[in-house]
Design a protein around this motif. Sequence first.
Motif, PDB file in Angstrom:
ATOM      1  N   TYR A 225      48.180  33.282  36.920  1.00  0.00           N
ATOM      2  CA  TYR A 225      47.559  31.981  37.124  1.00  0.00           C
ATOM      3  C   TYR A 225      47.618  31.554  38.589  1.00  0.00           C
ATOM      4  O   TYR A 225      48.667  31.649  39.237  1.00  0.00           O
ATOM      5  CB  TYR A 225      48.229  30.929  36.240  1.00  0.00           C
ATOM      6  CG  TYR A 225      47.813  31.053  34.799  1.00  0.00           C
ATOM      7  CD1 TYR A 225      46.648  30.453  34.339  1.00  0.00           C
ATOM      8  CD2 TYR A 225      48.575  31.806  33.901  1.00  0.00           C
ATOM      9  CE1 TYR A 225      46.245  30.587  33.014  1.00  0.00           C
ATOM     10  CE2 TYR A 225      48.185  31.950  32.581  1.00  0.00           C
ATOM     11  CZ  TYR A 225      47.013  31.337  32.142  1.00  0.00           C
ATOM     12  OH  TYR A 225      46.615  31.480  30.850  1.00  0.00           O
ATOM     13  N   VAL A 226      46.486  31.081  39.076  1.00  0.00           N
ATOM     14  CA  VAL A 226      46.363  30.546  40.434  1.00  0.00           C
ATOM     15  C   VAL A 226      46.340  29.025  40.390  1.00  0.00           C
ATOM     16  O   VAL A 226      46.995  28.358  41.186  1.00  0.00           O
ATOM     17  CB  VAL A 226      45.096  31.079  41.127  1.00  0.00           C
ATOM     18  CG1 VAL A 226      44.937  30.465  42.515  1.00  0.00           C
ATOM     19  CG2 VAL A 226      45.123  32.600  41.205  1.00  0.00           C
ATOM     20  N   LEU A 227      45.574  28.480  39.455  1.00  0.00           N
ATOM     21  CA  LEU A 227      45.553  27.044  39.182  1.00  0.00           C
ATOM     22  C   LEU A 227      45.770  26.850  37.692  1.00  0.00           C
ATOM     23  O   LEU A 227      45.162  27.547  36.882  1.00  0.00           O
ATOM     24  CB  LEU A 227      44.213  26.419  39.588  1.00  0.00           C
ATOM     25  CG  LEU A 227      43.832  26.419  41.071  1.00  0.00           C
ATOM     26  CD1 LEU A 227      42.432  25.840  41.251  1.00  0.00           C
ATOM     27  CD2 LEU A 227      44.841  25.629  41.901  1.00  0.00           C
TER      28      LEU A 227
ATOM     29  N   VAL B 200      39.550  41.730  43.857  1.00  0.00           N
ATOM     30  CA  VAL B 200      40.342  40.760  43.098  1.00  0.00           C
ATOM     31  C   VAL B 200      39.423  40.115  42.067  1.00  0.00           C
ATOM     32  O   VAL B 200      38.429  39.484  42.426  1.00  0.00           O
ATOM     33  CB  VAL B 200      40.940  39.683  44.023  1.00  0.00           C
ATOM     34  CG1 VAL B 200      41.681  38.624  43.205  1.00  0.00           C
ATOM     35  CG2 VAL B 200      41.862  40.311  45.056  1.00  0.00           C
ATOM     36  N   GLU B 201      39.735  40.293  40.795  1.00  0.00           N
ATOM     37  CA  GLU B 201      38.934  39.713  39.716  1.00  0.00           C
ATOM     38  C   GLU B 201      39.504  38.335  39.387  1.00  0.00           C
ATOM     39  O   GLU B 201      40.662  38.211  39.000  1.00  0.00           O
ATOM     40  CB  GLU B 201      38.963  40.614  38.478  1.00  0.00           C
ATOM     41  CG  GLU B 201      38.502  42.042  38.734  1.00  0.00           C
ATOM     42  CD  GLU B 201      37.028  42.137  39.090  1.00  0.00           C
ATOM     43  OE1 GLU B 201      36.293  41.146  38.895  1.00  0.00           O
ATOM     44  OE2 GLU B 201      36.598  43.206  39.565  1.00  0.00           O
ATOM     45  N   LEU B 202      38.666  37.305  39.509  1.00  0.00           N
ATOM     46  CA  LEU B 202      39.127  35.922  39.380  1.00  0.00           C
ATOM     47  C   LEU B 202      38.251  35.171  38.386  1.00  0.00           C
ATOM     48  O   LEU B 202      37.032  35.145  38.529  1.00  0.00           O
ATOM     49  CB  LEU B 202      39.067  35.247  40.752  1.00  0.00           C
ATOM     50  CG  LEU B 202      39.597  33.825  40.899  1.00  0.00           C
ATOM     51  CD1 LEU B 202      41.094  33.769  40.622  1.00  0.00           C
ATOM     52  CD2 LEU B 202      39.299  33.308  42.304  1.00  0.00           C
ATOM     53  N   LEU B 203      38.864  34.572  37.364  1.00  0.00           N
ATOM     54  CA  LEU B 203      38.125  33.765  36.400  1.00  0.00           C
ATOM     55  C   LEU B 203      38.508  32.302  36.584  1.00  0.00           C
ATOM     56  O   LEU B 203      39.692  31.970  36.704  1.00  0.00           O
ATOM     57  CB  LEU B 203      38.418  34.211  34.965  1.00  0.00           C
ATOM     58  CG  LEU B 203      37.533  33.562  33.885  1.00  0.00           C
ATOM     59  CD1 LEU B 203      37.151  34.581  32.823  1.00  0.00           C
ATOM     60  CD2 LEU B 203      38.224  32.356  33.248  1.00  0.00           C
ATOM     61  N   LEU B 204      37.500  31.437  36.620  1.00  0.00           N
ATOM     62  CA  LEU B 204      37.715  30.012  36.859  1.00  0.00           C
ATOM     63  C   LEU B 204      36.953  29.206  35.816  1.00  0.00           C
ATOM     64  O   LEU B 204      35.828  29.550  35.450  1.00  0.00           O
ATOM     65  CB  LEU B 204      37.248  29.610  38.261  1.00  0.00           C
ATOM     66  CG  LEU B 204      37.690  30.504  39.429  1.00  0.00           C
ATOM     67  CD1 LEU B 204      36.590  31.500  39.777  1.00  0.00           C
ATOM     68  CD2 LEU B 204      38.053  29.689  40.641  1.00  0.00           C
ATOM     69  N   VAL B 205      37.576  28.125  35.350  1.00  0.00           N
ATOM     70  CA  VAL B 205      36.938  27.241  34.384  1.00  0.00           C
ATOM     71  C   VAL B 205      37.055  25.812  34.885  1.00  0.00           C
ATOM     72  O   VAL B 205      38.151  25.362  35.265  1.00  0.00           O
ATOM     73  CB  VAL B 205      37.596  27.349  32.994  1.00  0.00           C
ATOM     74  CG1 VAL B 205      36.846  26.469  31.986  1.00  0.00           C
ATOM     75  CG2 VAL B 205      37.636  28.793  32.518  1.00  0.00           C
ATOM     76  N   GLY B 206      35.928  25.093  34.908  1.00  0.00           N
ATOM     77  CA  GLY B 206      35.956  23.712  35.359  1.00  0.00           C
ATOM     78  C   GLY B 206      34.580  23.100  35.231  1.00  0.00           C
ATOM     79  O   GLY B 206      33.663  23.692  34.665  1.00  0.00           O
TER      80      GLY B 206
ATOM     81  N   VAL C 163      43.827  35.347  37.886  1.00  0.00           N
ATOM     82  CA  VAL C 163      43.461  36.716  38.215  1.00  0.00           C
ATOM     83  C   VAL C 163      43.637  37.551  36.953  1.00  0.00           C
ATOM     84  O   VAL C 163      44.592  37.356  36.195  1.00  0.00           O
ATOM     85  CB  VAL C 163      44.363  37.254  39.343  1.00  0.00           C
ATOM     86  CG1 VAL C 163      44.140  38.744  39.546  1.00  0.00           C
ATOM     87  CG2 VAL C 163      44.105  36.489  40.630  1.00  0.00           C
ATOM     88  N   TYR C 164      42.718  38.473  36.708  1.00  0.00           N
ATOM     89  CA  TYR C 164      42.785  39.292  35.503  1.00  0.00           C
ATOM     90  C   TYR C 164      42.453  40.739  35.840  1.00  0.00           C
ATOM     91  O   TYR C 164      42.168  41.086  36.993  1.00  0.00           O
ATOM     92  CB  TYR C 164      41.816  38.756  34.441  1.00  0.00           C
ATOM     93  CG  TYR C 164      40.358  38.883  34.821  1.00  0.00           C
ATOM     94  CD1 TYR C 164      39.616  40.005  34.455  1.00  0.00           C
ATOM     95  CD2 TYR C 164      39.719  37.886  35.567  1.00  0.00           C
ATOM     96  CE1 TYR C 164      38.278  40.128  34.811  1.00  0.00           C
ATOM     97  CE2 TYR C 164      38.375  38.006  35.924  1.00  0.00           C
ATOM     98  CZ  TYR C 164      37.669  39.127  35.543  1.00  0.00           C
ATOM     99  OH  TYR C 164      36.360  39.259  35.908  1.00  0.00           O
TER     100      TYR C 164
END
Length: 204
Positions: free
Chosen positions: A183-185, A123-129, A108-109
């Motif tokens: 961090y969430v993950l 909720v601003e959420l950035l994910l990388v994968g 979350v950022y």
Amino acid sequence: MIAQALFTPAQQKLLGLLFVRVNQGFHLNEIMRLTGLGSASAQRELKRLHESGVIVSERIGNVRRFKPNKDCIVFDELSSLVKKTFGLVSVLNSALAPLQHVLNVAFVYGATAKEQENMDTPVELLLVGDNTSYGELLSRLPVAERLLRRKINPNLYAIPDFKRRLREQQPFILEVLRGQKIYVLGDETDLEEVSGEDISQLVG
């Protein structure tokens, strides 16, 4: 680190869920499904919290629902602590858990990371994968949005795309990485690994 010092992982998941919607309450099967806790672990923690007066329960039909005890002498303090440390993270982690095999890091950022108790902001959420899609991701978020009563705005990047944006020093990515993150993950180490760069050098 505050949450880890004060609460066990099971307690974080349980309190994080119960204090998201303090008026609703959850029955055992919901708690197990939304937190990932096993039956024995969930029942043990519920019993401990119930006996201490932190939570209360009521029977509705043939199920018993648990929710925070607003008359508990530490309700306000505990509610604030949970929301500031792991309440939001617990809900998001439960929603994203099925995608852990394709997501390397998620955090979350922005305004959400700075002030989690403002229930009006998305909720601003950035994910990388890799090997995941927006469709798969968006199918996991409605439950979290209902629990949080907030919209979730995800920004999903494949690892090659994320690395490219870092190399190009795109303003949005740099701004996000310079700011506070929850961090969430994964964690900072995982972020370094997927970027293939020294983040501190890029955003410093």
